[in-house]
Write a protein that holds these residues in place. Structure first.
Motif, PDB file in Angstrom:
ATOM      1  N   ARG A  18       0.811  -1.213   0.000  1.00  0.00           N
ATOM      2  CA  ARG A  18       0.000   0.000   0.000  1.00  0.00           C
ATOM      3  C   ARG A  18       0.850   1.272   0.000  1.00  0.00           C
ATOM      4  NH1 ARG A  18      -4.700  -0.438   4.418  1.00  0.00           N
ATOM      5  NH2 ARG A  18      -5.226   1.522   3.356  1.00  0.00           N
ATOM      6  N   SER A  19       2.166   1.144   0.087  1.00  0.00           N
ATOM      7  CA  SER A  19       3.069   2.309   0.094  1.00  0.00           C
ATOM      8  C   SER A  19       4.394   1.895  -0.548  1.00  0.00           C
ATOM      9  CB  SER A  19       3.289   2.817   1.519  1.00  0.00           C
ATOM     10  OG  SER A  19       3.709   1.761   2.366  1.00  0.00           O
ATOM     11  N   THR A  20       4.338   1.560  -1.814  1.00  0.00           N
ATOM     12  CA  THR A  20       5.484   0.984  -2.516  1.00  0.00           C
ATOM     13  C   THR A  20       6.617   1.992  -2.715  1.00  0.00           C
ATOM     14  OG1 THR A  20       4.258   1.447  -4.536  1.00  0.00           O
ATOM     15  CG2 THR A  20       4.186  -0.805  -3.717  1.00  0.00           C
ATOM     16  N   THR A  21       7.797   1.463  -2.999  1.00  0.00           N
ATOM     17  CA  THR A  21       8.987   2.270  -3.244  1.00  0.00           C
ATOM     18  C   THR A  21       9.074   2.624  -4.721  1.00  0.00           C
ATOM     19  OG1 THR A  21      10.124   1.084  -1.468  1.00  0.00           O
ATOM     20  CG2 THR A  21      11.504   2.328  -2.999  1.00  0.00           C
ATOM     21  N   TYR A  22       9.499   3.853  -5.015  1.00  0.00           N
ATOM     22  CA  TYR A  22       9.693   4.244  -6.416  1.00  0.00           C
ATOM     23  C   TYR A  22      10.697   3.312  -7.097  1.00  0.00           C
ATOM     24  CZ  TYR A  22       7.532   8.838  -5.531  1.00  0.00           C
ATOM     25  OH  TYR A  22       6.673   9.854  -5.208  1.00  0.00           O
ATOM     26  N   ASN A  23      10.463   3.027  -8.369  1.00  0.00           N
ATOM     27  CA  ASN A  23      11.477   2.416  -9.211  1.00  0.00           C
ATOM     28  C   ASN A  23      12.375   3.509  -9.785  1.00  0.00           C
ATOM     29  OD1 ASN A  23      10.880  -0.561  -9.481  1.00  0.00           O
ATOM     30  ND2 ASN A  23       8.872   0.251 -10.078  1.00  0.00           N
ATOM     31  N   GLY A  24      13.515   3.104 -10.302  1.00  0.00           N
ATOM     32  CA  GLY A  24      14.368   4.035 -11.013  1.00  0.00           C
ATOM     33  C   GLY A  24      15.654   4.381 -10.296  1.00  0.00           C
ATOM     34  N   LYS A  25      16.426   5.251 -10.961  1.00  0.00           N
ATOM     35  CA  LYS A  25      17.737   5.659 -10.465  1.00  0.00           C
ATOM     36  C   LYS A  25      17.591   6.868  -9.563  1.00  0.00           C
ATOM     37  CE  LYS A  25      19.770   4.015 -14.776  1.00  0.00           C
ATOM     38  NZ  LYS A  25      20.372   4.393 -16.068  1.00  0.00           N
ATOM     39  N   MET A  26      18.111   6.734  -8.359  1.00  0.00           N
ATOM     40  CA  MET A  26      18.105   7.818  -7.393  1.00  0.00           C
ATOM     41  C   MET A  26      19.536   8.072  -6.933  1.00  0.00           C
ATOM     42  SD  MET A  26      14.662   6.705  -5.294  1.00  0.00           S
ATOM     43  CE  MET A  26      14.427   5.043  -5.954  1.00  0.00           C
ATOM     44  N   VAL A  27      19.815   9.299  -6.543  1.00  0.00           N
ATOM     45  CA  VAL A  27      21.168   9.699  -6.164  1.00  0.00           C
ATOM     46  C   VAL A  27      21.174  10.169  -4.715  1.00  0.00           C
ATOM     47  CG1 VAL A  27      23.060  11.314  -6.627  1.00  0.00           C
ATOM     48  CG2 VAL A  27      21.763  10.322  -8.529  1.00  0.00           C
ATOM     49  N   VAL A  28      22.139   9.699  -3.959  1.00  0.00           N
ATOM     50  CA  VAL A  28      22.279  10.114  -2.563  1.00  0.00           C
ATOM     51  C   VAL A  28      22.527  11.619  -2.512  1.00  0.00           C
ATOM     52  CG1 VAL A  28      23.677   9.913  -0.470  1.00  0.00           C
ATOM     53  CG2 VAL A  28      23.167   7.876  -1.857  1.00  0.00           C
ATOM     54  N   SER A  29      21.648  12.344  -1.809  1.00  0.00           N
ATOM     55  CA  SER A  29      21.789  13.798  -1.720  1.00  0.00           C
ATOM     56  C   SER A  29      22.083  14.289  -0.304  1.00  0.00           C
ATOM     57  CB  SER A  29      20.516  14.475  -2.225  1.00  0.00           C
ATOM     58  OG  SER A  29      19.388  14.076  -1.468  1.00  0.00           O
ATOM     59  N   GLU A  30      21.907  13.422   0.691  1.00  0.00           N
ATOM     60  CA  GLU A  30      22.130  13.833   2.081  1.00  0.00           C
ATOM     61  C   GLU A  30      22.353  12.590   2.931  1.00  0.00           C
ATOM     62  OE1 GLU A  30      19.894  16.794   5.294  1.00  0.00           O
ATOM     63  OE2 GLU A  30      18.689  15.657   3.860  1.00  0.00           O
ATOM     64  N   MET A  31      23.234  12.707   3.932  1.00  0.00           N
ATOM     65  CA  MET A  31      23.518  11.592   4.824  1.00  0.00           C
ATOM     66  C   MET A  31      23.459  12.075   6.270  1.00  0.00           C
ATOM     67  SD  MET A  31      26.658   9.784   2.725  1.00  0.00           S
ATOM     68  CE  MET A  31      26.755   8.433   3.924  1.00  0.00           C
ATOM     69  N   LEU A  32      22.628  11.396   7.074  1.00  0.00           N
ATOM     70  CA  LEU A  32      22.413  11.791   8.457  1.00  0.00           C
ATOM     71  C   LEU A  32      22.681  10.602   9.378  1.00  0.00           C
ATOM     72  CD1 LEU A  32      19.019  13.584   7.806  1.00  0.00           C
ATOM     73  CD2 LEU A  32      21.234  14.700   8.088  1.00  0.00           C
ATOM     74  N   GLU A  33      23.536  10.815  10.358  1.00  0.00           N
ATOM     75  CA  GLU A  33      23.814   9.746  11.321  1.00  0.00           C
ATOM     76  C   GLU A  33      22.533   9.311  12.034  1.00  0.00           C
ATOM     77  OE1 GLU A  33      26.490   8.072  12.113  1.00  0.00           O
ATOM     78  OE2 GLU A  33      28.153   9.156  11.177  1.00  0.00           O
ATOM     79  N   VAL A  34      21.696  10.282  12.347  1.00  0.00           N
ATOM     80  CA  VAL A  34      20.407   9.999  12.980  1.00  0.00           C
ATOM     81  C   VAL A  34      19.462  11.133  12.638  1.00  0.00           C
ATOM     82  CG1 VAL A  34      21.075  11.146  15.140  1.00  0.00           C
ATOM     83  CG2 VAL A  34      19.249   9.432  15.159  1.00  0.00           C
ATOM     84  N   THR A  35      18.187  10.801  12.453  1.00  0.00           N
ATOM     85  CA  THR A  35      17.199  11.830  12.147  1.00  0.00           C
ATOM     86  C   THR A  35      15.826  11.392  12.640  1.00  0.00           C
ATOM     87  OG1 THR A  35      16.354  13.287  10.401  1.00  0.00           O
ATOM     88  CG2 THR A  35      16.539  10.947   9.871  1.00  0.00           C
ATOM     89  N   ARG A  36      14.926  12.334  12.688  1.00  0.00           N
ATOM     90  CA  ARG A  36      13.550  12.027  13.061  1.00  0.00           C
ATOM     91  C   ARG A  36      12.712  11.865  11.791  1.00  0.00           C
ATOM     92  NH1 ARG A  36       9.864  15.299  17.473  1.00  0.00           N
ATOM     93  NH2 ARG A  36       7.984  13.984  17.324  1.00  0.00           N
ATOM     94  N   GLY A  78      14.413  14.933  -6.156  1.00  0.00           N
ATOM     95  CA  GLY A  78      15.809  14.715  -5.806  1.00  0.00           C
ATOM     96  C   GLY A  78      16.671  14.895  -7.045  1.00  0.00           C
ATOM     97  N   LEU A  79      17.736  14.109  -7.130  1.00  0.00           N
ATOM     98  CA  LEU A  79      18.633  14.159  -8.295  1.00  0.00           C
ATOM     99  C   LEU A  79      18.310  12.989  -9.208  1.00  0.00           C
ATOM    100  CD1 LEU A  79      21.919  15.093  -6.395  1.00  0.00           C
ATOM    101  CD2 LEU A  79      20.254  16.638  -7.466  1.00  0.00           C
ATOM    102  N   GLY A  80      17.058  12.954  -9.675  1.00  0.00           N
ATOM    103  CA  GLY A  80      16.585  11.827 -10.475  1.00  0.00           C
ATOM    104  C   GLY A  80      16.749  11.995 -11.962  1.00  0.00           C
ATOM    105  N   GLY A  81      17.575  12.933 -12.380  1.00  0.00           N
ATOM    106  CA  GLY A  81      17.715  13.227 -13.799  1.00  0.00           C
ATOM    107  C   GLY A  81      18.251  12.103 -14.654  1.00  0.00           C
ATOM    108  N   TRP A  82      18.876  11.087 -14.043  1.00  0.00           N
ATOM    109  CA  TRP A  82      19.397   9.961 -14.822  1.00  0.00           C
ATOM    110  C   TRP A  82      18.265   9.109 -15.400  1.00  0.00           C
ATOM    111  CZ3 TRP A  82      24.211  10.667 -15.995  1.00  0.00           C
ATOM    112  CH2 TRP A  82      25.069  11.304 -15.104  1.00  0.00           C
ATOM    113  N   ASN A  83      17.056   9.347 -14.975  1.00  0.00           N
ATOM    114  CA  ASN A  83      15.925   8.603 -15.515  1.00  0.00           C
ATOM    115  C   ASN A  83      15.408   9.182 -16.832  1.00  0.00           C
ATOM    116  OD1 ASN A  83      15.320   6.568 -13.280  1.00  0.00           O
ATOM    117  ND2 ASN A  83      15.421   8.497 -12.143  1.00  0.00           N
ATOM    118  N   LEU A  84      16.014  10.269 -17.296  1.00  0.00           N
ATOM    119  CA  LEU A  84      15.714  10.821 -18.615  1.00  0.00           C
ATOM    120  C   LEU A  84      16.793  10.394 -19.599  1.00  0.00           C
ATOM    121  CD1 LEU A  84      14.580  14.527 -18.011  1.00  0.00           C
ATOM    122  CD2 LEU A  84      13.177  12.616 -18.788  1.00  0.00           C
ATOM    123  N   GLY A  85      16.378   9.995 -20.795  1.00  0.00           N
ATOM    124  CA  GLY A  85      17.349   9.708 -21.841  1.00  0.00           C
ATOM    125  C   GLY A  85      18.107  10.966 -22.246  1.00  0.00           C
TER     126      GLY A  85
END
Length: 399
Positions: A271-289, A381-388
């Motif tokens: 009921r809450s599926t994950t997107y398909n496709g290429k995604m790029v890491v844009s932020e890294m957090l040791e811990v978050t809410r 996000g930085l999903g531009g790789w999903n465009l030809g």
């Protein structure tokens, strides 16, 4: 009678004196009396003029003789800068040269000092000043990634503008992204406030990328001018691409093409599926809410200490550590759209989530396959790789 004669004689003498004086002036003109500096050296814009438009042209000229020297100084932001220029072949006209082709800068004071020699070989000097208009509104662009960062091979250069850009071609022209070793880098607009750049394929490891913003005084929209003239750079590190198989609940982590490990994961529930496709890491957090209400859900969850959180989309897709679900990794999908890796409360370097976090860079690629969801939008996000490549290049304002 004598009195009248004396008066007539005095009047005649006075008239003669006036004629002689006038005759001297005429003689001086014929002999070449020097012209005033204002007449000989003509400067545009006018001396002491305020609020000069950037569309006016700076020019110094003489109707006769030649210019001997011209010095123009621009003062802006408490800094002085010499304006380069050149004389025409006849020596009578000086125009500015260099970047901008003589276009005046906004919010600046110009000082002109010119020396000329007239047709009789006599020198004159003129000093003038004028100030240009101060715009009421400015725009700036926020650049991703950070200056001097080391990033993964999937990094896309992103400029987010604080105001809508209507003159997109002019703004695009004022931004350059170059790489060493050289590779074609193309722009793509997403709406009126975002401009991204990327090559056709992922960057080659070791590439040095330079982003130059020459936005100062560029009119991005009517009456709205750019503020920045800055240069940013970043270095592309090693290649790491991770392939999430939502159907089989695994993630293969490949470094420079070689398989490092295959990790068990849990992806989005039916009921809450994950997107398909290429995604790029844009932020890294040791811990978050993480609170479900911030991403469009109801009150399903509110977890104050999610460990090892790696952002994949602007809409809230993360790859993160999960300590509250048991027995799901590698066997079932239970998340609200994120990709979860086994972790412990507070996080640990010894868990799959900690292991992956410690080996990840901003700019790394995570590709999801096998989900029942749609493909992630290229501007999420930085999903531009999903465009030809052809569609990407078609997004240029100058294409």
């Amino acid at each position: 009678m004598r009195t009248a004669v004396r008066r007539a004689r005095r009047a005649g003498a006075a008239l003669a004196a006036v004629l002689i004086f006038a005759g001297c002036d005429a003689a001086d003109e014929e002999l070449g009396k020097p012209r005033s500096p204002e007449d000989l050296i003509r400067v545009s814009p006018d001396d002491a003029k305020r609020g000069v438009s950037t569309g006016e042209r700076l020019r110094v000229e003489v109707p006769e003789g030649h210019l001997q020297s011209v010095k123009v100084v621009r003062t802006r932001d408490a800094q002085e800068e010499r304006v380069p220029g050149r004389l025409e072949d006849d020596g009578r006209t000086w125009r500015p040269t260099g970047p901008g082709g003589g276009r005046l800068a906004l919010a600046a004071k110009y000082t002109v000092d010119a020396v000329a020699v007239d047709g009789e070989g006599r020198r004159s000097a003129r000093h003038t000043t004028f100030t240009t208009a101060v715009p009421d509104e400015r725009f700036i662009g926020y650049v991703t990634p950070e200056n001097r960062a080391t990033v993964g091979t999937g990094m896309i250069v992103k400029l987010e503008f604080n105001r809508e850009i209507r003159n997109r071609a002019a703004v695009e022209k004022a931004v350059s992204v170059t790489a060493r070793p050289a590779v074609e880098v193309a722009p793509h607009w997403f709406g009126k406030t975002r401009l991204d750049f990327r090559p056709e394929k992922y960057w080659k490891p070791g590439t040095e990328v330079t982003v130059a913003l020459d936005l100062r005084d560029v009119e991005g929209a009517p009456g709205v001018y750019g503020l920045q003239r800055k240069t940013f750079s970043f270095t592309v590190g090693r290649s790491q691409v991770s392939l999430v198989d939502a159907k089989n609940h695994t993630m293969q982590v490949r470094r420079d093409g070689e398989l490092l490990d295959t990790l068990p994961i849990t992806a989005g529930a039916p009921r809450s599926t994950t997107y398909n496709g290429k995604m790029v890491v844009s932020e890294m957090l040791e811990v978050t809410r993480m609170n479900s209400r911030t991403v469009g859900f109801g009150g399903e969850y509110d977890i104050p200490d999610v460990p090892h959180a790696i952002r994949l989309t602007d809409s809230g897709t993360f790859l993160h550590g999960n300590y509250w679900s048991q027995g799901v990794f590698g066997s079932s999908n239970v998340s609200h759209g994120c990709v979860g890796l086994r972790d412990v409360k507070g996080g640990s370097a010894l868990t799959p989530a900690g292991w992956f976090f410690d080996r990840t860079l901003v700019g790394d690629v995570v590709e999801v396959r096998g989900s029942a969801d749609k493909q992630v939008a290229p501007d999420n996000g930085l999903g531009g790789w999903n465009l030809g490549w052809s569609k990407w290049k078609a997004g240029s304002a100058r294409s």
